[in-house]
Design a protein around this motif. Sequence first.
Motif, PDB file in Angstrom:
ATOM      1  N   GLU A   1      29.333  40.994  60.934  1.00 17.98           N
ATOM      2  CA  GLU A   1      30.002  39.751  61.736  1.00 17.98           C
ATOM      3  C   GLU A   1      30.646  38.942  61.137  1.00 17.98           C
ATOM      4  O   GLU A   1      31.512  38.684  61.590  1.00 17.98           O
ATOM      5  N   ALA A   2      30.165  38.517  60.239  1.00 17.46           N
ATOM      6  CA  ALA A   2      30.793  37.465  59.229  1.00 17.46           C
ATOM      7  C   ALA A   2      32.197  38.140  58.794  1.00 17.46           C
ATOM      8  O   ALA A   2      33.516  37.745  58.643  1.00 17.46           O
ATOM      9  N   LEU A   3      31.857  39.654  58.296  1.00 15.93           N
ATOM     10  CA  LEU A   3      33.187  39.877  57.492  1.00 15.93           C
ATOM     11  C   LEU A   3      34.033  40.615  57.779  1.00 15.93           C
ATOM     12  O   LEU A   3      35.342  40.527  57.901  1.00 15.93           O
ATOM     13  N   ALA A   4      34.018  40.351  59.734  1.00 19.69           N
ATOM     14  CA  ALA A   4      35.038  40.916  60.361  1.00 19.69           C
ATOM     15  C   ALA A   4      35.606  39.705  61.010  1.00 19.69           C
ATOM     16  O   ALA A   4      36.588  40.406  61.653  1.00 19.69           O
ATOM     17  N   ARG A   5      34.938  38.618  60.711  1.00 20.93           N
ATOM     18  CA  ARG A   5      35.750  37.796  61.159  1.00 20.93           C
ATOM     19  C   ARG A   5      37.068  36.711  60.267  1.00 20.93           C
ATOM     20  O   ARG A   5      37.478  36.035  60.081  1.00 20.93           O
ATOM     21  N   VAL A   6      37.157  37.955  59.052  1.00 18.95           N
ATOM     22  CA  VAL A   6      37.862  37.180  57.367  1.00 18.95           C
ATOM     23  C   VAL A   6      39.201  38.240  57.538  1.00 18.95           C
ATOM     24  O   VAL A   6      38.665  39.828  58.093  1.00 18.95           O
ATOM     25  N   SER A   7      39.904  37.501  58.544  1.00 18.01           N
ATOM     26  CA  SER A   7      41.539  37.852  58.895  1.00 18.01           C
ATOM     27  C   SER A   7      42.319  37.568  57.801  1.00 18.01           C
ATOM     28  O   SER A   7      43.882  38.559  57.750  1.00 18.01           O
ATOM     29  N   ALA A   8      41.887  37.352  56.068  1.00 20.12           N
ATOM     30  CA  ALA A   8      42.650  37.363  54.952  1.00 20.12           C
ATOM     31  C   ALA A   8      43.009  38.915  54.458  1.00 20.12           C
ATOM     32  O   ALA A   8      41.899  39.471  54.373  1.00 20.12           O
ATOM     33  N   PRO A   9      44.319  39.266  54.042  1.00 20.14           N
ATOM     34  CA  PRO A   9      44.213  40.375  53.058  1.00 20.14           C
ATOM     35  C   PRO A   9      43.256  40.056  52.389  1.00 20.14           C
ATOM     36  O   PRO A   9      43.318  39.002  50.924  1.00 20.14           O
ATOM     37  N   THR A  10      42.710  41.340  51.580  1.00 20.71           N
ATOM     38  CA  THR A  10      41.422  40.957  50.971  1.00 20.71           C
ATOM     39  C   THR A  10      41.185  42.405  49.466  1.00 20.71           C
ATOM     40  O   THR A  10      40.887  43.108  50.634  1.00 20.71           O
ATOM     41  N   LEU A  11      41.064  41.863  48.672  1.00 19.17           N
ATOM     42  CA  LEU A  11      40.989  42.514  47.661  1.00 19.17           C
ATOM     43  C   LEU A  11      39.216  43.159  47.026  1.00 19.17           C
ATOM     44  O   LEU A  11      39.137  42.545  46.292  1.00 19.17           O
ATOM     45  N   PHE A  12      39.173  43.910  46.750  1.00 17.09           N
ATOM     46  CA  PHE A  12      37.796  44.189  46.084  1.00 17.09           C
ATOM     47  C   PHE A  12      38.450  45.278  45.330  1.00 17.09           C
ATOM     48  O   PHE A  12      37.943  45.941  45.231  1.00 17.09           O
ATOM     49  N   LEU A  13      38.160  44.768  43.660  1.00 16.19           N
ATOM     50  CA  LEU A  13      38.496  44.930  42.314  1.00 16.19           C
ATOM     51  C   LEU A  13      36.822  45.660  41.916  1.00 16.19           C
ATOM     52  O   LEU A  13      35.970  44.593  41.406  1.00 16.19           O
ATOM     53  N   THR A  14      36.506  46.766  40.624  1.00 16.87           N
ATOM     54  CA  THR A  14      35.355  47.471  40.531  1.00 16.87           C
ATOM     55  C   THR A  14      36.145  47.793  38.869  1.00 16.87           C
ATOM     56  O   THR A  14      37.519  48.551  38.754  1.00 16.87           O
ATOM     57  N   GLY A  15      35.542  47.413  38.110  1.00 15.21           N
ATOM     58  CA  GLY A  15      36.535  48.883  36.595  1.00 15.21           C
ATOM     59  C   GLY A  15      35.005  50.109  36.412  1.00 15.21           C
ATOM     60  O   GLY A  15      34.525  50.212  36.796  1.00 15.21           O
ATOM     61  N   SER A  16      36.649  50.753  35.635  1.00 18.67           N
ATOM     62  CA  SER A  16      35.824  52.057  35.505  1.00 18.67           C
ATOM     63  C   SER A  16      34.781  52.239  34.334  1.00 18.67           C
ATOM     64  O   SER A  16      34.545  53.009  34.504  1.00 18.67           O
ATOM     65  N   SER A  17      34.940  51.283  33.690  1.00 25.07           N
ATOM     66  CA  SER A  17      33.469  50.575  32.953  1.00 25.07           C
ATOM     67  C   SER A  17      32.459  50.052  33.017  1.00 25.07           C
ATOM     68  O   SER A  17      31.832  49.670  32.366  1.00 25.07           O
ATOM     69  N   THR A  18      32.264  49.511  34.016  1.00 24.62           N
ATOM     70  CA  THR A  18      30.900  49.235  34.780  1.00 24.62           C
ATOM     71  C   THR A  18      29.529  49.993  34.410  1.00 24.62           C
ATOM     72  O   THR A  18      29.683  50.931  34.930  1.00 24.62           O
TER      73      THR A  18
END
Length: 223
Positions: free
Chosen positions: A148-165
Amino acid sequence: MATTQDLHRATSPVSKNITAFVASIDEPVGLLGWSGGGPWVLDAAEKLDTVTAVAVWEGGVDLAGAPPEVTDDFARLGAAVEQAAIAAAGGRPADAVRAFLIGICTDEELAVIEDTDFCEVWSVGIPELLSFFQHMAAGERLEALTPEALARVSAPTLFLTGSSTLLDRAFPTAAALLASSVPRGRMRHVEGLGHFAPVVAPERLTHELTGFFEEVRQPVGTP
């Protein structure tokens, strides 16, 4: 990595402070959250229209909603938390940080961190870190990570991960789930970086972040 005091609460004091500070700026703001700081910036973005873009670098994983494919990663992290608790109980907070990092950092990252004062500086956060994992293990869920909270985030949002994590199932799985839950969310996998890129490879990470924030700041049709 953000200190996690009271993060288990529905709305933590730290999250409230961040949201209040961002609101006080009273102009468009882009936010970055790393690890446990991810839910804090998502919470601010959900509550404030002035947040125009959000980036999350390997954001904190919601243990309560973890899918089964990340079990091994959580077992590794859980073992590290146990060792951190033993060191903390023995009055060795810096060693507690080192024990925890073994569960989340690669050998290359650990070598770089050992040449800094990170463990000593971050040792003040160990009690809060252990409390956070205790509450997460008990099944408590972060309000900012609910559908419910995530659905209310209207801004462009980038989730980054690293290949070496080191936790190469947990963080990508979490990023994919979060990106699919935020209306304007997307995911990017960065080659050659691990969880502690903000400490060991800040230039590379800055390049990725700058590109994203500049992109979303440009008006549509701008060359």
